[in-house]
Every structure is written in structure tokens, then in C-alpha cells.
Design an enzyme around this catalytic site. Structure first.
Site, PDB file in Angstrom:
ATOM      1  N   HIS A 137       0.876  -1.181   0.000  1.00  0.00           N
ATOM      2  CA  HIS A 137       0.000   0.000   0.000  1.00  0.00           C
ATOM      3  C   HIS A 137       0.910   1.227   0.000  1.00  0.00           C
ATOM      4  O   HIS A 137       2.027   1.179   0.532  1.00  0.00           O
ATOM      5  CB  HIS A 137      -0.835  -0.050   1.291  1.00  0.00           C
ATOM      6  CG  HIS A 137      -1.928   0.961   1.384  1.00  0.00           C
ATOM      7  ND1 HIS A 137      -1.690   2.268   1.736  1.00  0.00           N
ATOM      8  CD2 HIS A 137      -3.261   0.858   1.186  1.00  0.00           C
ATOM      9  CE1 HIS A 137      -2.848   2.922   1.762  1.00  0.00           C
ATOM     10  NE2 HIS A 137      -3.815   2.091   1.432  1.00  0.00           N
ATOM     11  N   ASP A 215       3.014  -4.990   7.890  1.00  0.00           N
ATOM     12  CA  ASP A 215       1.776  -4.237   7.757  1.00  0.00           C
ATOM     13  C   ASP A 215       0.623  -5.244   7.778  1.00  0.00           C
ATOM     14  O   ASP A 215       0.365  -5.937   6.789  1.00  0.00           O
ATOM     15  CB  ASP A 215       1.797  -3.442   6.444  1.00  0.00           C
ATOM     16  CG  ASP A 215       0.485  -2.717   6.192  1.00  0.00           C
ATOM     17  OD1 ASP A 215      -0.429  -2.811   7.041  1.00  0.00           O
ATOM     18  OD2 ASP A 215       0.371  -2.056   5.131  1.00  0.00           O
ATOM     19  N   GLN A 218      -4.640  -5.650   6.610  1.00  0.00           N
ATOM     20  CA  GLN A 218      -5.665  -6.512   6.007  1.00  0.00           C
ATOM     21  C   GLN A 218      -5.657  -7.901   6.633  1.00  0.00           C
ATOM     22  O   GLN A 218      -6.291  -8.812   6.121  1.00  0.00           O
ATOM     23  CB  GLN A 218      -5.440  -6.626   4.484  1.00  0.00           C
ATOM     24  CG  GLN A 218      -5.534  -5.320   3.729  1.00  0.00           C
ATOM     25  CD  GLN A 218      -6.963  -4.767   3.675  1.00  0.00           C
ATOM     26  OE1 GLN A 218      -7.941  -5.458   3.968  1.00  0.00           O
ATOM     27  NE2 GLN A 218      -7.078  -3.503   3.312  1.00  0.00           N
ATOM     28  N   LYS A 241     -10.799  -0.824   9.848  1.00  0.00           N
ATOM     29  CA  LYS A 241     -11.022  -2.000   8.996  1.00  0.00           C
ATOM     30  C   LYS A 241     -11.419  -3.210   9.834  1.00  0.00           C
ATOM     31  O   LYS A 241     -11.603  -4.294   9.315  1.00  0.00           O
ATOM     32  CB  LYS A 241      -9.751  -2.334   8.205  1.00  0.00           C
ATOM     33  CG  LYS A 241      -9.328  -1.246   7.213  1.00  0.00           C
ATOM     34  CD  LYS A 241      -8.153  -1.710   6.394  1.00  0.00           C
ATOM     35  CE  LYS A 241      -7.388  -0.571   5.749  1.00  0.00           C
ATOM     36  NZ  LYS A 241      -8.112   0.113   4.690  1.00  0.00           N
ATOM     37  N   CYS A 381      -4.578   2.507  -3.772  1.00  0.00           N
ATOM     38  CA  CYS A 381      -3.353   2.970  -3.097  1.00  0.00           C
ATOM     39  C   CYS A 381      -2.236   1.939  -3.225  1.00  0.00           C
ATOM     40  O   CYS A 381      -1.430   1.783  -2.300  1.00  0.00           O
ATOM     41  CB  CYS A 381      -3.610   3.290  -1.626  1.00  0.00           C
ATOM     42  SG  CYS A 381      -4.732   4.651  -1.385  1.00  0.00           S
TER      43      CYS A 381
HETATM   44  C1  LIG Z   1      -2.454  -3.026   3.432  1.00  0.00           C
HETATM   45  C2  LIG Z   1      -2.791  -1.641   3.919  1.00  0.00           C
HETATM   46  N1  LIG Z   1      -1.854  -0.929   4.554  1.00  0.00           N
HETATM   47  C3  LIG Z   1      -2.094   0.291   5.026  1.00  0.00           C
HETATM   48  C4  LIG Z   1      -3.317   0.881   4.855  1.00  0.00           C
HETATM   49  C5  LIG Z   1      -3.539   2.250   5.385  1.00  0.00           C
HETATM   50  O1  LIG Z   1      -4.517   2.280   6.368  1.00  0.00           O
HETATM   51  P1  LIG Z   1      -4.983   3.691   6.933  1.00  0.00           P
HETATM   52  O2  LIG Z   1      -5.542   4.434   5.743  1.00  0.00           O
HETATM   53  O3  LIG Z   1      -6.018   3.389   7.939  1.00  0.00           O
HETATM   54  O4  LIG Z   1      -3.778   4.358   7.464  1.00  0.00           O
HETATM   55  C6  LIG Z   1      -4.322   0.196   4.185  1.00  0.00           C
HETATM   56  C7  LIG Z   1      -5.629   0.822   3.914  1.00  0.00           C
HETATM   57  O5  LIG Z   1      -6.268   0.537   2.935  1.00  0.00           O
HETATM   58  C8  LIG Z   1      -4.054  -1.105   3.712  1.00  0.00           C
HETATM   59  O6  LIG Z   1      -4.985  -1.821   3.075  1.00  0.00           O
END
Ligand SMILES: Cc1ncc(COP(=O)(O)O)c(C=O)c1O
Length: 423
Positions: A137, A215, A218, A241, A381
């Protein structure tokens, strides 16, 4: 007629669960039932979390840690109680290893900044390397690009298999080397759905003395998450999420690292003493929580963790596996549909990206929306993935504990309608 859902096992009692989510009763576009398939972007919020937030504001709202009155003490207890719940949810060895941030992006940026300001042996500088993957992301790409630009460190990454959306780790020993200071990668991709092989990457990273940041944005909502089993040094995820409110994220970090690493943001709450010349810092986690924290949001996340735990993360994972298997199978029956990512439910999360012939994903999303079906379209993203596979964007359907096989059917029928609409 044969029942298309026959043989689906491990499903949760979605009829009961959906009663906890008032928004799922909504009708949109002249009375069409909402089919919410955008859970990888944000999940919906159960009544239990909404009620906790209302009660917090109705009865306990005050600033934390620095008050001597009843409300301040109660608010502090609730905020710190939420930390206990999150620590238990991810099997953290200590509650002091759980840092509240505003989202996963802030958690990832926090680590990048800690390392940029750190002393040896953690310091990232022009002699060192940072490793990520091509399926990250943007929240796990841009902070590292910034750090590389500021320090002169080299940014490297694992590429993707040309066909199936998995990581190409064939050159792991050339990518992760003695110069690597940090390896930061996604556990489950938000665009491809790929579930990455943690053990292999962590083993190589630790072999060369690099730190590992995972990270888990998900993953935390969808499966049991055990930070000790992952053997990483840091794990980041985000509240909105996983049935929690927006404005709350988590960074888990190993205690000794949090003790050694410098703070990023300065301000109230994170200090021990301050003079006009210098300051000393509070122990972790407070060292990394400058200013008034997201109090109500943390309390709401604690309620979300209670909710998910009461259903059971193993059961949620089994439900989503069944739904994902069914969805992949049904989607692959749609003519001209190409799944971008793994096409089996093994080693994959419940976000499924696809293209539909030449029809632009924005058009797909709009025609689905007119039928009440909420999906996400775009690069999610994770634009490097789209560049890698030579597509401008994808349509993404993503499922959660309240998703039903009937919603998968609605999506498939909706896509048939999209195909007819565009001839
Ligand atoms: C894999 C992953 N990392 C990071 C993020 C970022 O999350 P946030 O927008 O809550 O900071 C997302 C959000 O879609 C994501 O799917």
C-alpha cells in the site's frame, strides 16, 4: 434447481451477525438493498462499538493521564483498558508494547521516522538499505521513499510473479543483504489478496540483523494475529477496517526496541521532565504518543476487539475463506473477467481484484453502485501493482464476517448487468 450454496462450510450465522450492524439494513438508489463489498477500505461498525462510543461521550469524556478528578481517572482507565484488550488480541508479551496512533499509515511512518533519527545499530543512512515489496500500500512505500531521500539510504524491493500476484522471492539473498536495516512488508495485500510467506522473509531479515515491520492492516480484522508467532519487530494495523472507529491505529513493537529508539513527535504526554534546554522522555508506549491521544477512538477499538473476540477470529477466518472460495469460483465464471491475484482461497485474503474485458473499472463501479452494490475501483493505493500488470485500475470486492453467499450472487448478477449495459 440445485442450491448454488450447497457445500459451503464454515459459514457464520450472518443473519444474527447482521442485526448488530444497523447500516447493513440501509437501502440506496430508490430502495435497493445495500450490498456492501468495500470492507478492505473500511468495515462497518457494530451496535456494540457505536454504543460504547456514545456511552464514552455521555458519561466519561475527559482528558487522560493528567487529571485528578473522577472523569479524568475513568477516561484514563478506559483508554488504558483498551490497550490491554489490544495487547491480548495480538498476543503481545506486554501491554507497554502497544502504541496507539491515528491509523496504520501513522504507525508505518512512526517506524520510518524512529529509524531515521536512531543511533547505531538501528540508524538508516547512506551506507544502508531499506527493503519493501512491489505490492505494498502507498502507506508502506512513501514513508520509506521519504526516509531514503532524507538519509541517502537505498530503497530496494521484491517484485511480483508475472502471473499469480505472489511475491518473487527467488533473489531473496540479493535483496536482503548485510546492508539491510529494515524489511517492511504487507502480510495480506489489499489489492491482490495475497497472503505473504512471513517465515521465509523474517528468517532472512534476522539472519542479516535487519529489523522487520509487518503491515497487518488486512490481516488483523480477518484472522487470528499473534505478534509473537510472526516473530517480527513491529506490526502495524488500523482500527476502521476491524469494526472499530476511524482515527485509531496500532503499532506493536518489541519492548527493547521501543526503549532504545527515539521518539518522533514531541509534546505533552510523552515527556518525563522538560526544561528550556532539554527534555527526558516517558517510557514506551507514552514516549510515542505525543499530545492528547485518540481517546474515544481507542475505547471504541477496545469494544471492536471484544466484539470480534466474542465471535472468534478462527471462525471469522473460516467464514471468509468459504465466502472467498465461492466468490473466486463464481467470478471466474463471468465471461471476460480476469482476477488480478491468486485464484485459490488458500493463502489469500478476502479482497478480490478483477478487470472485466475493456470496461473501465470506474464504469463497472458506477453501474454496480446503481444496483446498490458497493465495491471499490481504482489503484487501491497500490499503484505499482497496476503498473506491474499493465492495467489502469481494478474493481475490488472485499468481504467480511457479515458477508453472505447471496451477496456474492448479487455481485455476479450485477456484473452480468454491467456487461449487458456496455454491450
Ligand atoms: C495493506 C494496507 N496498509 C495500510 C493501509 C492504510 O490504512 P490507513 O488508511 O487506515 O492508514 C491500508 C488501507 O487501505 C491497507 O490496506
Amino acid at each position: 434447481m440445485t442450491d448454488p450454496h450447497k457445500g459451503l462450510t464454515g459459514l457464520l450465522d450472518t443473519e444474527a451477525i447482521r442485526k448488530d450492524f444497523p447500516i447493513l439494513d440501509r437501502r440506496v438508489h430508490d430502495g435497493k438493498p445495500l450490498v456492501y463489498l468495500d470492507n478492505a477500505a473500511t468495515s462497518q461498525t457494530p451496535r456494540q462499538v457505536i454504543d460504547t462510543l456514545s456511552t464514552y461521550y455521555e458519561r466519561y469524556n475527559a482528558n487522560v493521564h493528567r487529571g485528578v478528578h473522577v472523569l479524568a481517572e475513568e477516561a484514563t482507565e478506559l483508554y488504558e483498558g483498551a490497550r490491554d484488550k489490544v495487547a491480548e488480541f495480538v498476543n503481545a508479551p506486554s501491554r507497554d508494547e502497544v502504541i496507539f496512533t491515528k491509523n496504520a499509515s501513522e504507525s508505518l511512518n512512526l517506524v520510518a521516522n524512529m529509524l531515521g533519527w536512531a543511533d547505531e545499530p538501528y540508524r538508516v543512512d547512506r551506507e544502508t538499505e531499506i527493503v519493501i515489496t512491489e505490492m505494498e500500500h502507498h502507506s508502506n512505500i512513501v514513508p520509506w521513499q521519504l526516509l531514503a531521500q532524507r538519509t541517502g539510504a537505498k530503497l530496494k524491493w521484491f517484485g511480483l510473479d508475472p502471473a499469480d500476484g505472489t511475491l518473487d522471492l527467488s533473489n531473496i539473498e540479493e535483496v536482503i543483504t548485510e546492508k539491510t536495516k529494515i524489511v517492511s512488508f504487507v502480510l495480506v495485500s489489499n489489492i491482490l489478496g495475497t497472503h505473504n510467506p512471513v517465515e521465509q522473509i523474517v528468517r532472512r531479515a534476522h539472519e542479516v540483523g535487519a529489523l522487520v515491520l509487518i503491515d497487518a492492516s488486512q490481516a488483523a480484522p480477518h484472522m487470528p494475529l499473534d505478534v509473537q508467532a510472526l516473530q517480527a519487530d513491529f506490526v502495524a494495523f488500523t482500527g476502521h477496517k476491524m469494526c472499530g472507529p476511524t482515527g485509531i491505529g496500532v503499532l506493536w513493537g518489541r519492548q527493547e526496541l521501543l526503549e532504545d529508539l527515539p521518539p518522533f513527535l514531541g509534546g505533552g504526554e510523552m515527556i518525563e521532565t522538560v526544561s528550556m534546554h532539554s527534555s527526558t522522555y516517558a517510557p514506551a508506549p507514552h514516549k510515542f504518543e505525543a499530545g492528547t491521544p485518540p481517546i474515544a477512538q481507542a475505547v471504541g477499538l477496545g469494544a471492536a476487539v471484544d466484539y470480534l473476540t466474542s465471535i472468534g477470529m478462527e471462525k471469522i477466518a473460516a467464514h471468509e475463506k468459504a465466502i472467498t472460495e465461492y466468490a473466486v469460483r463464481r467470478l471466474m465464471e463471468v465471461p471476460d473477467l480476469r482476477v488480478i491475484g491468486p485464484t485459490t482461497a488458500e493463502e489469500r485474503g478476502s479482497a478480490i481484484s478483477f478487470t472485466l474485458g475493456d470496461i473501465h473499472p470506474h464504469d463497472v463501479g458506477q453501474v454496480l453502485d446503481e444496483q446498490g452494490i458497493a465495491v471499490r475501483v481504482g489503484h487501491h493505493c497500490a499503484r505499482p501493482v497496476c503498473l506491474r500488470y499493465g492495467i489502469p485500475a481494478t474493481t475490488r470486492a472485499s468481504f467480511y464476517l457479515y458477508s453472505t453467499p447471496a451477496e456474492v450472487d448479487a455481485l455476479v448478477d450485477g456484473l452480468e448487468h454491467v456487461r449487458n449495459f456496455f454491450g
